[in-house]
Scaffold this motif. Structure first.
Motif, short mmCIF file in Angstrom:
data_model
loop_
_atom_site.label_atom_id
_atom_site.label_comp_id
_atom_site.label_asym_id
_atom_site.label_seq_id
_atom_site.Cartn_x
_atom_site.Cartn_y
_atom_site.Cartn_z
N TYR A 195 -7.87 4.57 2.59
CA TYR A 195 -8.04 5.66 1.62
C TYR A 195 -7.28 5.29 0.35
CZ TYR A 195 -10.27 8.58 5.09
OH TYR A 195 -11.15 9.08 6.00
N GLY A 196 -7.97 5.30 -0.77
CA GLY A 196 -7.35 4.90 -2.03
C GLY A 196 -7.21 6.10 -2.95
N PRO A 197 -7.11 5.82 -4.25
CA PRO A 197 -6.99 6.89 -5.24
C PRO A 197 -8.13 7.90 -5.09
CG PRO A 197 -6.63 4.76 -6.26
CD PRO A 197 -7.08 4.48 -4.87
N LYS A 235 -1.60 2.25 -5.71
CA LYS A 235 -1.88 3.28 -6.72
C LYS A 235 -1.91 4.68 -6.10
CE LYS A 235 -5.31 4.63 -10.26
NZ LYS A 235 -4.47 4.74 -11.45
N ARG A 236 -2.62 4.79 -4.96
CA ARG A 236 -2.69 6.11 -4.34
C ARG A 236 -1.30 6.58 -3.92
NH1 ARG A 236 -1.97 10.23 -2.83
NH2 ARG A 236 -3.23 11.75 -1.66
N TYR A 286 -4.07 7.46 7.10
CA TYR A 286 -4.32 6.02 6.92
C TYR A 286 -3.02 5.21 6.92
CZ TYR A 286 -4.72 1.99 3.69
OH TYR A 286 -4.60 0.78 3.08
N PHE A 294 -4.74 10.25 3.32
CA PHE A 294 -3.87 9.13 2.96
C PHE A 294 -2.72 9.01 3.97
CE2 PHE A 294 -0.60 6.97 0.30
CZ PHE A 294 -1.30 5.79 0.11
N SER A 318 -8.22 10.17 -2.75
CA SER A 318 -8.27 10.70 -1.38
C SER A 318 -7.27 11.85 -1.24
CB SER A 318 -7.97 9.60 -0.37
OG SER A 318 -6.69 9.06 -0.61
N SER A 319 -7.50 12.67 -0.22
CA SER A 319 -6.60 13.80 0.00
C SER A 319 -5.28 13.31 0.58
CB SER A 319 -7.24 14.77 0.99
OG SER A 319 -7.26 14.19 2.28
N ASP A 320 -4.26 14.15 0.45
CA ASP A 320 -2.96 13.79 1.02
C ASP A 320 -3.07 13.57 2.51
OD1 ASP A 320 -1.76 13.86 -1.40
OD2 ASP A 320 -0.68 15.76 -1.10
N GLU A 356 0.88 8.29 -6.40
CA GLU A 356 0.54 9.68 -6.74
C GLU A 356 1.18 10.68 -5.79
OE1 GLU A 356 -3.69 9.47 -6.49
OE2 GLU A 356 -3.87 8.25 -8.31
N ARG A 357 1.81 10.18 -4.74
CA ARG A 357 2.42 11.10 -3.77
C ARG A 357 3.57 11.86 -4.43
NH1 ARG A 357 4.61 7.91 0.69
NH2 ARG A 357 4.81 9.88 1.81
N GLU A 373 0.83 -1.21 0.00
CA GLU A 373 0.00 0.00 0.00
C GLU A 373 0.86 1.26 0.00
OE1 GLU A 373 -2.84 0.52 -1.02
OE2 GLU A 373 -4.34 0.86 0.53
N ASP A 376 -9.13 1.82 -11.76
CA ASP A 376 -9.41 2.87 -10.79
C ASP A 376 -8.52 2.74 -9.57
OD1 ASP A 376 -11.42 3.79 -12.40
OD2 ASP A 376 -12.98 2.60 -11.41
N ASP A 377 -8.16 1.50 -9.28
CA ASP A 377 -7.48 1.26 -8.01
C ASP A 377 -6.63 0.00 -8.12
OD1 ASP A 377 -6.74 1.48 -5.36
OD2 ASP A 377 -8.73 1.08 -4.52
N TYR A 378 -5.55 -0.03 -7.40
CA TYR A 378 -4.79 -1.25 -7.09
C TYR A 378 -3.97 -0.90 -5.86
CZ TYR A 378 -1.05 1.26 -9.58
OH TYR A 378 -0.15 2.22 -9.97
#
Lengths: 1008, 106, 190
Positions: B29-31, A893-894, B41, B38, B33-35, A897-898, A707, A888-890
């Motif tokens: 929180y996934g794609p 993924k989020r 979390y 995230f 979501s706010s910094d 983007e950091r 994650e 959309d997700d894996y």
């Protein structure tokens, strides 16, 4: 001089003699002796030297608290240092040597006399070895190293065996003295499952020595027999409860074969006990008194002196002066008298002495000198006399008494260690001048309830009758708290004598000056004196924990069993505080040192740790495989022939594979089945690329991130059918990838219909690799169409090959034509052998992990753990193609983007080729201009994999470099660890940035 | 060494049969979501002294993840419960309150 | 192909305070499904002739045993050459029901440990933190033996079975043999 008495000794068998040696001198003792009692019986009072000053020391105690009589026991591979003579059972053939002296016990040139010892005060190391700076390395450190350590470490592997034993009980009782036996009776009769542990080789504790019950031995024997008849009670002798831990976890240390070296039995057994309740019937320990010369051989605890007389028929001396602040020591005087030896006088610090025991002593004709103390002990290597003084004064001698032994008693302290191990709090008892358990603040267990109970003397009830009643009442409470009605247990009759209160005496005499205080030992083993603790207090050490570390008080192998309370009292006095306000240091397990072997248990040699073997392991071993540990697996690194070097073997294996056919045992690769209506959706979350679109019969390489976005694993996924995937993981990743899947399925997406199964070990998987791979498989005979069209690259099929049930995956980690064939594990070895036979005519060659690594590096394939280290994301490795833009997700993924992950300055994967063709050092850094804030050279990249490529005849490497892919052709300078020439610049090596794919970039070889 | 009773198989397992998994009841929180969300979390944990909800896996057993309510200071265990829940169930809250009257769910 | 199949240790045995024998090829099938569903109970009854076991228990059918592994998992013990057909039969019986069946015979090793009941429990207690005194025949305890996962049950007093992963079969055999080495009797369990 000490000697064997003509009669007495309830623990020895005078009909069985035991021969032993001490410092090479042959001696004899009796069965039932301890080493200490046998040495005393042989007139050997001098048993060791102290740690810091190498002062001559004799035995002080008769038990586990002994600070002085430490010996090197045994010899050769059974040599063990720091064994307490007081707890070492004598056996025929025992050999012991004393410690901390040179050249001999009698004459030690390292001995520091009192005049010199003032240069070695508390905190001596911290103060002395500071200046000049350069002296540390050449003078101080060698000197300290020379004198550091107690005893000698054995140089050979321990030949004995050890084991653990798990037991689950309602109640574990530490100590089978009177209180422990009574508690065991109460708990046993209530039907509870009881484990009673006694550190000595006999039950009964101090009762037979101290008296208080008319037929003590009879009661002990009867009680032990009653307990033995209860199926729910187990008693273990020679078993010390050594530690109490969270949630009722208890360790006990059983000594089985210490007295039978070389027998079949395990030497020690560590009991790992889960108990609902712990009863500490651990008794109390006598305290020394602090008077000048209290460390000389012949000065002993009063209780120890009578133990030796009653238990072993051994006297410590012919004329013994008793010095005390309490009534209990009078028992020693009476025991000595009863043995027919002299007590010239009893020196009692109390101004008035009126109790029953003193009356008996007086009746026996012993003079009692009240309000007196010892000003000084005469004699150097042994007591020759004592000078007496007024306790209230400064120590002016008023008379001298000739004697050859001194029995001292400063009162008793309950043994509260087990109560304290897990956080039980103590309270100060003014009357007894000791800490005892604070019943309101016990250590608590998982239910928040107290789970340790001290009873008898360990609870501060020191007189026989009190201890017995206390033990009975407390045991009933424990039984009740465990939900059982305690049955009636009869209490034996006692005839215990009332004792007058003691008078706390921390320094003797009370007004002793500095000279005397510098001769009063608190911690005998570590040579900490009253003056040291006072100095520490003067220098501002207020916390007892700090004082302990500064002075090393209580830090010896006896962990302050004798010195703790006396030291605290001195510190309190020096600070002008009350003892309870100073507090006490923390008692930590184990109660006494336990052997390393017992801790290791069975985990040594072949079973030190689990070694995982593939079905083909023994074949590899038979072919002289050189092993590489991968997790708990052993994988062949290469198969060297005769005197071939590893590098030559690797080169040969690569050559054979690239030009003919090679075989790799890939059974260790993880294999996980993912099945269910939501399996595709789940796979899309696990992998960065799209897996749900994979067609049955096809394979796809995928990347798995956590994650945090960092790469955690990679591998080939095969779709078995519409709702089933087979996930291949790295060798090291199988278990944690499976755990990772279950974590997400159970804890986040529990409504998804997916089941997983780790089937890694169900299959033996063999990679058949090289231009001749297809020919070999076809030669074995198969119904599977293995042609380029029938089974194209990244396809898989199921069928039979050479009569084996097989799954064939057309995947390649080497860039060659390659088939990974999985057969049931039970058929793995037979299949491997069939391949070897079929491939013989093509020069089929088994290869190991190093050839695998080199070949994958030649192809520019990444390796988890080489190119990744938990901070690397797929984008760093140029693997953007394997990251789906459509999803959309894996997982990860989020995180991708950091801002830090999208930073254009991240180091990226490139190939590296040295200018001179040599091999770059692994892990070396590409140097950049300038220095960082710490004065270190700036860097702009690092090597992640580096090998000599026999295929290309030069060194090849991969690395992560700042803006690397945009800098093709640029030459970078890498650091090395090579030693530069004198005065010369650091050695570096230059390498050019190139594509990471060094070999067959078009993939022509694997697609045939 | 701690003991937890696995709510799935009923075994009172000791720590060596279990694998710890950190704080429980985290919201993913996934794609999109706010910094801040995230970061919270992924990284921020209160590390409470006292009542704590945490994840354990009965790894040398039935393999199931379960949740536990425990006091991190005294190691008292108030209860264990299913991992398939987003907040502590009522009976766990009641059990904690019985022992720690001052405590209230966040 | 079964004539080429060999179990992990090919029936190795050690005789000490207890007897340790690698049990040879043993058929094992993992079934993951909702054990509370009637369709699953029916399928197990039809294929194995046994009921769905209660938590931690083992049920016995026609030449097969069904052991509870987790709330959604059982392990079916059957003759080695029947495992594939058990997988196929369960698959048919559970068509349309979400489940996973897989032949895991090859992934594991099985040991039989026999001896005097108390000595047997003592021997196992040198290696496992699970309470052997509390383990009744017919109950399976999944736990660890020293450093690896294992499942242990008593077929009757004096006969224990131990399942571990195949790759650590030698380790487990060595562990059990070491624990059973003469000279180390504990005399704790009765």
């Amino acid at each position: 001089m000490s000697s064997r008495l003509p009669q007495g000794g309830r623990l020895i068998d005078r009909s069985t003699r035991m021969a032993f040696t001490f410092n090479g001198t042959p001696m004899t003792g009796f069965r039932g002796d301890t080493l200490a009692s046998a040495l005393l019986a042989n007139g050997q009072r001098l048993m060791g030297r102290s740690f810091k000053y190498h002062r001559p020391r004799g035995v002080v105690t008769s038990g586990a608290e002994e600070p002085n009589a430490l010996v090197n026991l045994g010899r050769g591979d059974r040599l063990e240092p720091n064994q307490r003579a007081t707890t070492t059972p004598l056996f025929d053939g025992l050999t012991a040597r004393s410690q901390n002296h040179w050249p001999s016990l009698e004459y030690d040139i390292g001995e520091v006399n009192v005049a010199l010892s003032r240069f070695l005060p508390a905190g001596f190391y911290y103060k002395t070895f500071i200046h000049p700076r350069v002296a540390w390395k050449h003078v101080f450190e060698p000197f300290i190293r020379q004198s550091a350590g107690l005893g000698k470490a054995p140089k050979k592997p321990d030949p004995d065996r050890y084991e653990h034993f798990y037991a689950h009980v309602d109640v574990v009782i530490a100590g089978a003295g009177m209180a422990g036996l009574q508690a065991a009776l109460v708990a046993g009769r209530a039907g509870l499952n009881v484990l009673l542990c006694e550190q000595e080789g006999h039950a009964g504790g101090r009762l037979p020595v101290d008296g208080g019950m008319a037929d003590a031995d009879g009661w002990i024997e009867g009680t032990v027999a009653a307990l033995a008849a209860m199926p729910n009670v187990t008693m273990r002798l020679n078993t010390q409860v050594s530690g109490v831990y969270d949630h009722g976890y208890v360790l006990a240390y059983e000594r089985i074969a210490d007295d039978a070296p070389g027998s079949d039995a395990p030497r020690h057994r560590l009991w790992r006990i889960r108990a609902r309740h712990v009863i500490a019937a651990t008794g109390a320990l006598e305290r020394p008194l602090s008077f000048a010369g209290n460390d000389k051989p012949g000065v002993m605890l009063a209780s120890a002196l009578r133990d030796y007389i009653v238990n072993y028929g051994v006297s410590a001396g012919d004329r013994t002066v008793i010095v005390t602040n309490n009534d209990d020591a009078y028992r020693t005087a009476l025991a000595i008298k009863a043995a027919g030896l002299d007590v010239p006088c009893i020196v009692d610090a109390r101004p008035e002495v009126t109790g029953d025991l003193p009356a008996r002593a007086r009746a026996a004709g012993i003079e009692v000198k009240t309000g007196m103390g010892i000003a000084e002990v005469r004699g150097r290597k042994g007591v020759t006399g004592v000078r007496l003084c007024r306790q209230a004064g400064s120590g002016v001698p008023v008379e001298e008494v000739a004697c050859d032994a001194v029995a001292m008693s400063g009162g008793w302290s309950p043994v509260v260690h087990l109560w304290s191990h897990c956080g039980g709090k103590l309270t100060w008892d003014d009357a007894g001048a000791f800490f005892r358990p604070d019943h309101a603040r016990p250590p608590t267990n998982q239910d928040g309830a107290g789970f340790v109970t001290c009873l008898g003397a360990a609870d501060g009830a020191l007189v026989t009758q009190d201890a017995l009643s206390n033990a009975d009442a407390m045991a009933r409470q424990v039984v009740g708290a465990l939900g059982v009605k305690p049955a009636a247990a009869d209490l034996p009759e006692t005839d215990s004598v009332a004792e007058a209160p003691l008078m706390p005496v921390w320094v003797m005499p009370h007004g002793a000056g500095p000279k005397k205080r510098a001769k009063m030992w608190l911690d005998f083993q570590n040579d900490v004196k009253v003056s040291d603790v006072q100095l520490a207090a003067q220098e501002g050490f207020e916390s007892v924990e700090h004082t302990k570390r500064y002075t090393t008080l209580g830090m010896a192998t006896d962990q302050g069993k004798l010195s703790n309370i006396n030291g605290l009292a001195i510190l309190a006095e020096a600070r002008g505080a009350a003892i309870p306000d100073v507090g006490t240091t923390t008692f930590r397990p184990p109660y006494t040192p336990i052997s390393m072997g017992a801790i290791a248990g069975e985990a040594r040699g072949e079973i030190f740790q689990p070694l995982r073997r593939t079905p083909i392991h023994d074949w590899h071993a038979g072919r002289g495989a050189y092993w590489e540990p991968v997790g708990y697996w052993r994988r062949p690194y290469c198969f060297p022939q005769e005197d071939e070097s590893h590098a030559d073997a690797v080169a040969r294996e690569i050559d054979a594979t690239r030009n003919g056919v090679g075989l790799l045992d890939a059974s260790t690769l993880g294999k996980i089945i993912v099945k269910g209506p939501d399996a595709g959706r789940f796979m899309d979350m696990l992998y960065t690329n799209m897996m749900s679109s994979l067609k049955p019969g096809r394979c796809r390489y995928g990347l798995m991130c956590n994650e945090n976005g960092f790469l955690m694993d990679d591998g080939v996924v095969a779709r078995l059918n519409d709702d089933t995937f087979l996930v291949h993981t790295t060798t090291g990743g199988a278990d944690h990838v499976h755990a990772h899947m279950e974590d997400w399925l159970q804890c986040e997406w529990w409504d998804w219909q997916v089941f997983t199964a780790n089937v890694t070990e169900a299959w033996a998987q063999i990679a058949v690799v090289g231009p001749k791979a297809r020919t070999v498989l076809e030669k074995l005979g198969t119904g599977i169409d293995l042609s380029a069209e029938g089974l194209p690259f990244m396809a898989w099929a199921e069928g039979r090959i050479g009569g084996f049930d097989a799954r064939v995956f057309r995947i390649s980690f080497s860039g060659e034509l390659s088939f990974e064939v999985a057969v049931p594990a039970s058929q793995g070895l037979a299949f491997w052998e069939a391949l070897m036979e079929a491939g013989g005519e093509f020069g089929i060659t088994p290869y190991g992990t190093e050839a695998l690594h080199v070949m994958r590096a030649e192809k520019g394939f990444i390796m988890i753990g080489d190119e990744t280290d938990g901070t690397v994301i797929p984008q760093d490795l140029g693997l953007d193609w394997a990251i789906s833009k459509k999803k959309d997700d894996y997982l990860g993924k989020r995180a991708h983007e950091r801002s830090h992950m999208t930073d254009p300055e991240r180091w990226k994967l490139v190939g590296l080729e040295t200018v001179d063709g040599s091999v770059l050092p692994d892990g070396s850094y590409a140097i950049a201009e300038g220095e960082n804030a710490n004065g270190q050279r700036n860097t702009q990249g690092r090597v992640t994999s580096t090998y000599y490529s026999p295929t290309l005849g030069k060194g090849i490497a991969m690395g992560l470099v700042l803006n690397g892919p945009d800098r093709m052709g640029e030459v970078l300078t890498f650091n090395t660890t090579e030693v530069p020439e004198r005065g010369g610049p650091p050695k570096t090596i230059e390498a050019q940035i190139v594509s990471p794919v060094f070999y067959d970039p078009e993939g022509e070889k694997q697609n045939v | 060494m701690l003991i937890f009773t696995c709510p799935y198989c009923g075994i009172a397992a000791e720590e060596t049969e279990l694998t710890p998994g950190g704080e429980a009841h985290l919201k993913r929180y996934g794609p999109g979501s706010s910094d801040d969300d995230f970061e919270e979390y992924l990284f921020l944990r209160p590390n409470a002294k006292g009542v704590h909800f945490e994840r354990w896996r009965h790894s040398h057993g039935c393999g199931k993840w379960f949740l536990a309510a425990r006091d991190t200071a005294t190691l008292e265990v108030f209860g264990t419960y299913s991992a398939q829940t987003t907040e502590p169930p009522a009976e766990i809250v009641t059990a904690i309150r019985a022992k720690r009257p001052d405590w209230s769910p966040a | 192909m079964s004539e080429k199949a060999v179990s992990a240790l090919a029936g190795s045995a050690f005789e000490g305070d207890v007897k340790v024998t690698e049990a040879g090829l043993q058929g094992m099938v993992t079934l993951k499904a909702d054990l509370g569903a009637a369709a699953v109970a029916d399928a197990i009854a039809a294929v194995c002739g046994a009921g769905v076991p209660e938590a931690r228990r083992i049920t016995t059918g026609k030449a097969m045993q069904v052991a509870w592994m987790a709330p959604d998992e059982v392990l079916i013990l059957c003759p080695h050459d029947r495992a594939d057909s058990v997988v196929a039969d369960l698959g048919k019986a559970l068509e349309g029901v979400h489940h996973l069946t897989v032949n895991v015979s090859e992934a594991r090793a099985v040991f039989t440990v026999t001896g005097e009941a108390g000595v047997l429990k003592d021997t196992l207690s040198k290696l496992t933190p699970a309470d052997m005194a509390a383990l009744a025949p017919g109950e399976m305890r999944r736990t660890r033996l020293a450093q690896v996962a294992a499942a242990i049950w008593f077929e009757e007093a004096g006969t224990a079975r131990v399942i571990c992963f195949r790759s650590v079969a030698r380790y487990v055999f060595d562990l059990l043999s070491t624990a059973a080495r003469p000279g180390g009797k504990v005399g704790y369990h009765r």
